[in-house]
Enzyme design. Structure first.
Site, PDB file in Angstrom:
ATOM      1  N   SER A  51       0.861  -1.182   0.000  1.00  0.00           N
ATOM      2  CA  SER A  51       0.000   0.000   0.000  1.00  0.00           C
ATOM      3  C   SER A  51       0.896   1.230   0.000  1.00  0.00           C
ATOM      4  O   SER A  51       1.845   1.318   0.797  1.00  0.00           O
ATOM      5  CB  SER A  51      -0.907   0.020   1.234  1.00  0.00           C
ATOM      6  OG  SER A  51      -1.760   1.142   1.211  1.00  0.00           O
ATOM      7  N   GLU A  52       0.605   2.197  -0.888  1.00  0.00           N
ATOM      8  CA  GLU A  52       1.528   3.320  -1.054  1.00  0.00           C
ATOM      9  C   GLU A  52       1.592   4.255   0.143  1.00  0.00           C
ATOM     10  O   GLU A  52       2.443   5.138   0.201  1.00  0.00           O
ATOM     11  CB  GLU A  52       1.226   4.110  -2.337  1.00  0.00           C
ATOM     12  CG  GLU A  52      -0.155   4.692  -2.444  1.00  0.00           C
ATOM     13  CD  GLU A  52      -1.088   3.813  -3.252  1.00  0.00           C
ATOM     14  OE1 GLU A  52      -1.933   4.357  -3.978  1.00  0.00           O
ATOM     15  OE2 GLU A  52      -0.999   2.570  -3.138  1.00  0.00           O
ATOM     16  N   ASN A  53       0.690   4.076   1.126  1.00  0.00           N
ATOM     17  CA  ASN A  53       0.821   4.887   2.342  1.00  0.00           C
ATOM     18  C   ASN A  53       1.862   4.320   3.307  1.00  0.00           C
ATOM     19  O   ASN A  53       2.091   4.884   4.369  1.00  0.00           O
ATOM     20  CB  ASN A  53      -0.530   5.066   3.042  1.00  0.00           C
ATOM     21  CG  ASN A  53      -1.127   3.750   3.498  1.00  0.00           C
ATOM     22  OD1 ASN A  53      -1.019   2.736   2.824  1.00  0.00           O
ATOM     23  ND2 ASN A  53      -1.767   3.757   4.649  1.00  0.00           N
TER      24      ASN A  53
END
Length: 205
Positions: A51-53
């Site tokens: 997840s890019e977070n």
């Protein structure tokens, strides 16, 4: 004709995407229908969901007694973690993406063209939150699959000859899964690979 009530459900569309997942893959799942893919990955296939977070090793959506409000994906949905999960800042997350360490990204879309162009982030004149990590993902992931409804709410085809909306990325999509079927993007055409139960013919541009 209203095609949105025909064919596969959102869950069934997500299940179809699992057929492209191989053991050992690092995968990024976009917001919307793609997030459902995590619930259908077989236990005998070892993958790492990114997840890019800032998380590698997402698990399926939590049951009510598993919910942790501090554990979320890039779409702010609560998630679970798998064994071996790790956390890092956004700079490291996007270095992972831009460094081409993501084998497969599965995204939603507003339009996909017959050349594989993707429009997924903006409708002119409407307030949107922004592109997020989609531009980096489609430019760097080794394979891009789109899951979306075959038509919009007005009945307009979302598979088009040429995108009318601002692009997220050009010539990046290799396969599209809609409620009506699975389509390969090849040679400037959408080639039907499979149609949903009860669907005799899916409209294409």
């Amino acid at each position: 004709m209203d095609y949105n009530n025909l064919g596969w459900s959102r869950a069934q569309m997500a299940q179809k995407a699992v057929e492209d997942i191989e053991d050992g893959y690092s995968i990024n799942l976009g917001i919307g229908i793609p997030t459902l893919v995590a619930d259908f990955i077989p236990k005998n296939i070892r993958v790492m969901l990114q997840s890019e977070n800032g998380m590698l090793g997402m698990g399926p959506f939590p049951t009510q007694d598993q919910v942790d409000a501090d554990l979320i994906n890039a779409g702010k949905q609560t998630i679970t973690e798998s064994i071996g999960a790790s956390y890092f800042n956004s700079a490291e997350s996007f270095a992972m993406i831009r460094g081409q360490h993501i084998d497969l990204t599965i995204l939603g879309a507003m339009e996909v063209s017959a050349q594989g162009d993707l429009a997924s982030w903006m409708v002119p004149g409407k307030l949107v939150k922004g592109m997020g990590g989609a531009m980096d993902l489609v430019a760097s992931a080794k394979k891009v699959i789109v899951i979306m409804q075959h038509t919009d709410k007005k009945g307009n085809l979302k598979l088009v000859k040429q995108c009318s909306l601002p692009l997220t990325g050009p010539k990046c999509v290799s396969k599209v899964i809609t409620n009506l079927g699975v389509f390969e993007v090849k040679g400037g055409k959408f080639i039907p690979l499979e149609l949903a139960e009860g669907v005799q013919d899916a409209p294409l541009p």
